[in-house]
Design a protein around this motif. Structure first.
Motif, PDB file in Angstrom:
ATOM      1  N   PHE A 403     -44.682 109.298  58.007  1.00  0.00           N
ATOM      2  CA  PHE A 403     -45.098 108.425  56.907  1.00  0.00           C
ATOM      3  C   PHE A 403     -44.890 109.050  55.527  1.00  0.00           C
ATOM      4  O   PHE A 403     -44.259 108.433  54.661  1.00  0.00           O
ATOM      5  CB  PHE A 403     -46.556 108.006  57.103  1.00  0.00           C
ATOM      6  N   VAL A 407     -41.988 107.382  52.974  1.00  0.00           N
ATOM      7  CA  VAL A 407     -42.370 106.656  51.766  1.00  0.00           C
ATOM      8  C   VAL A 407     -41.914 107.393  50.510  1.00  0.00           C
ATOM      9  O   VAL A 407     -41.503 106.773  49.528  1.00  0.00           O
ATOM     10  CB  VAL A 407     -43.894 106.415  51.748  1.00  0.00           C
ATOM     11  N   SER A 408     -41.957 108.725  50.536  1.00  0.00           N
ATOM     12  CA  SER A 408     -41.509 109.472  49.362  1.00  0.00           C
ATOM     13  C   SER A 408     -40.010 109.322  49.138  1.00  0.00           C
ATOM     14  O   SER A 408     -39.538 109.344  47.998  1.00  0.00           O
ATOM     15  CB  SER A 408     -41.870 110.952  49.509  1.00  0.00           C
ATOM     16  N   VAL A 412     -42.406 102.983  47.558  1.00  0.00           N
ATOM     17  CA  VAL A 412     -43.473 102.110  48.040  1.00  0.00           C
ATOM     18  C   VAL A 412     -42.994 100.672  48.204  1.00  0.00           C
ATOM     19  O   VAL A 412     -43.202 100.042  49.244  1.00  0.00           O
ATOM     20  CB  VAL A 412     -44.681 102.173  47.088  1.00  0.00           C
ATOM     21  N   SER A 415     -40.391 100.277  51.028  1.00  0.00           N
ATOM     22  CA  SER A 415     -41.041 100.487  52.323  1.00  0.00           C
ATOM     23  C   SER A 415     -41.837  99.258  52.725  1.00  0.00           C
ATOM     24  O   SER A 415     -41.780  98.808  53.884  1.00  0.00           O
ATOM     25  CB  SER A 415     -41.967 101.706  52.255  1.00  0.00           C
ATOM     26  N   VAL A 458     -46.723 102.399  57.961  1.00  0.00           N
ATOM     27  CA  VAL A 458     -46.024 102.460  56.673  1.00  0.00           C
ATOM     28  C   VAL A 458     -46.440 101.314  55.768  1.00  0.00           C
ATOM     29  O   VAL A 458     -46.742 101.507  54.578  1.00  0.00           O
ATOM     30  CB  VAL A 458     -44.493 102.451  56.880  1.00  0.00           C
ATOM     31  N   CYS A 462     -48.887 101.032  51.809  1.00  0.00           N
ATOM     32  CA  CYS A 462     -48.030 100.550  50.714  1.00  0.00           C
ATOM     33  C   CYS A 462     -48.563  99.234  50.155  1.00  0.00           C
ATOM     34  O   CYS A 462     -48.544  99.013  48.937  1.00  0.00           O
ATOM     35  CB  CYS A 462     -46.597 100.374  51.210  1.00  0.00           C
ATOM     36  N   GLY A 541     -44.407 106.335  44.349  1.00  0.00           N
ATOM     37  CA  GLY A 541     -45.525 105.546  44.828  1.00  0.00           C
ATOM     38  C   GLY A 541     -46.785 105.734  44.011  1.00  0.00           C
ATOM     39  O   GLY A 541     -47.863 105.333  44.407  1.00  0.00           O
TER      40      GLY A 541
END
Length: 552
Positions: A403, A407-408, A412, A415, A458, A462, A541
């Motif tokens: 995760f 996401v990085s 965000v 994803s 995920v 987000c 994010g």
């Protein structure tokens, strides 16, 4: 002046004790998932209706819990966190034994309702974590302990339900068919869960400390009462509504010396309940567990194994003059993201309740290699326990390692969008597992669990980030949070019985394709979710709080 807490030590001992108390609850809660379908049939429900009543049994606990959580939280403001937390554990233990001894479906349903109604730990445990952590830098690590403990307890509970139910059938050399576990085939896993809860209660009685500031220290060191003006959204791990209630209780205690009568205590509890209801405060429990996912978008971080930090100014910050027109609290973007969350919570919860039913259900043919859209896999309770336990381990791995990296790298917004768009594939693939050769059935089931776990782990954090970014001001985060959580609770409550009804009416294929249709509707709904309103930094994010005037 408030005390400097930047050098306070991390409260390891108390977090371990709270974690043990928290750990015992999902063991009891999750064990039912493995055998609820078989238990419903054994209790006299016809096989063609068992799916619906099994879903109703699963959701009953959460429904009762949702109705009583705020009341228990308010009671803990007057009587303390520790007694309410221990009472909640005792209620879960009592309902577990009652559930295991149930001889009719309605007794089992009442046992689940009693367990949910007596359990105040939905709010209490996380509030206790909030109150033992005084250094804001420790917040993300402290928050992450509760989801981790819940998931770990869920893994053990799932395996326990699969391997300890019907012991006289699976272990006849140890348990007599005419003995107590022959007459009550689902008592053993519930007895083990109750025993573990009693051990948690014992260690809580001996070592758990009271954390309610109003009871620990009703006045500040300088002798003054709690200062309501010092409460803001950055107050370490505290909910402003509950702090205001504690301050009110403290003032009353100082003015009267102490509560001296039952009527005074009752009135204080009722006043606290009214105060809490004015400011909805729902807690995140065990993310990403779909059964008991609760969240609070007012936090500075979300409780995943690797927290996504969301810096925000204090609630009391002065809003800068803005040339933008006033924005409504429940603006278009907030509503659309809430709808996305509700749709996702519906099919996410339905998946968890439907998967054990499908694994246990009798297939149309004893042989695989053909598509079966009516029955299931015909596996055993042990198989279900193994699948659910391994799924929990998979969820921990995805949450802890995949995760944060994913996401990085992706961002965000992307994803969130891509996971929702791809979500229907998980449900479409499941019924086709029956067409695989027998040696590929188990890999196919695990692949379905991995897909669903990855998508949910995920997309959920987000979505919370985007929802928080869409909120026009920190001043109204409580109202936005309450509305979103209510929508998600309603979706989860309806999902299990409805998908069970679909299974009953049209078979497994109809149930799975109905979930795919709901997930596809969630993908289409993205066309109405404006990206601009979320104000998210696409790569990191991180939250950008935009100064704005607030209306509504």
């Amino acid at each position: 002046m408030p005390r400097d807490t930047s050098n306070d030590a991390f409260p390891t001992k108390q977090l371990i004790i709270i974690g043990i108390c928290r750990f015992s609850e999902p063991i009891a809660f999750n064990s039912i998932l493995a055998y609820s379908y078989l238990m419903v049939k054994d209790l006299g429900i016809p096989a063609d209706e068992a799916s619906f009543y099994s879903g109703l049994l699963v959701s009953a606990y959460a429904v009762a819990e949702a109705f009583t959580a705020l009341a228990w939280g308010a009671i803990s403001d007057v009587y303390g966190r520790k007694p309410v937390a221990l009472l909640g554990l005792a209620g879960v233990a009592l309902s577990s034994v009652m559930f295991g001894c149930a001889q009719t479906y309605w007794v089992a349903l009442v046992a689940r309702l009693i367990g949910g109604a007596l359990n105040g730990n939905v709010a209490i445990m996380q509030t206790m974590v909030a109150e033992v952590v005084t250094n804001p830098e420790h917040e993300p690590r402290a928050y992450a302990t509760q989801p981790f403990v819940w998931t770990l307890g869920g893994i053990i509970g799932s395996a326990m339900g699969g391997y300890l139910a019907k012991p006289a059938v699976f272990y006849p050399h140890l348990f007599s068919p005419t003995g107590i576990f022959g007459r009550y085939p689902y008592l053993l896993p519930n007895l083990v869960a109750a025993f573990m809860i009693l051990l948690a209660i014992l260690q809580g009685v001996l070592f758990l400390e009271e954390t309610n500031p109003a009871l620990k220290n009703p006045t500040k060191p300088n002798g003054h009462e709690p200062d309501l003006e010092s409460i803001d959204e950055r107050t370490p791990l505290r909910h402003a509504a509950l702090d205001r209630t504690r301050a009110s209780v403290s003032r009353a205690s100082i003015s009267r010396g102490s509560f001296s009568s039952f009527r005074e205590r009752r009135n204080s509890v009722l006043a606290a309940i009214r105060e809490v209801r004015k400011r909805p405060s729902f807690l995140e429990e065990g993310l990403p567990m779909p059964i008991d996912s609760r969240f609070d978008i007012r936090r500075t971080s979300f409780g995943t194994m690797h927290s996504i930090t969301l810096p925000q100014p204090p609630l009391r910050h002065r809003l800068q003059p803005s040339t933008r027109p006033p924005q409504k609290t429940f603006n278009y973007t907030v509503i659309m993201i809430t709808v996305s969350l509700a749709i996702m919570c519906y099919h996410q919860m339905a998946f968890i309740s439907l998967m054990p039913i499908w694994i246990l259900d009798t297939p149309l043919s004893p042989h695989f290699n053909h598509l079966d859209l009516q029955g299931g896999l015909g596996f055993s309770l042990h198989d279900v326990g193994t699948y659910l336990a391994v799924n929990g381990v998979i969820a921990l791995f995805i949450q802890g390692f995949i995760f944060p990296i994913f996401v990085s790298k992706v961002g965000v917004w992307k994803s969130f969008v891509w996971m929702i768009v791809l979500y229907p594939t998980c449900y479409i693939l499941v019924p086709f597992i029956t067409a695989l050769p027998e040696y590929l059935i188990s890999p196919g089931v695990y692949f379905a669990f991995i897909l669903q776990g990855f998508f949910s782990i995920v997309v959920f954090p987000c979505a919370l980030i985007l929802l928080k970014n869409a909120t026009p001001s920190p001043l109204v985060l409580g109202r936005v949070n309450g509305m979103s959580m209510s929508a998600c609770c309603l979706a989860r409550t309806l999902s299990s019985p409805l998908v069970g009804l679909m299974y009953t009416l049209g078979g497994s294929g109809t149930a799975w394709f109905s979930l795919a249709a709901v997930a596809a509707a969630g993908g289409l709904q993205l066309f109405w979710v404006p990206k601009e309103g979320t104000q998210a930094d696409g790569r990191s994010g991180r939250l950008r709080v935009v100064s704005a005037q607030v209306v509504g």
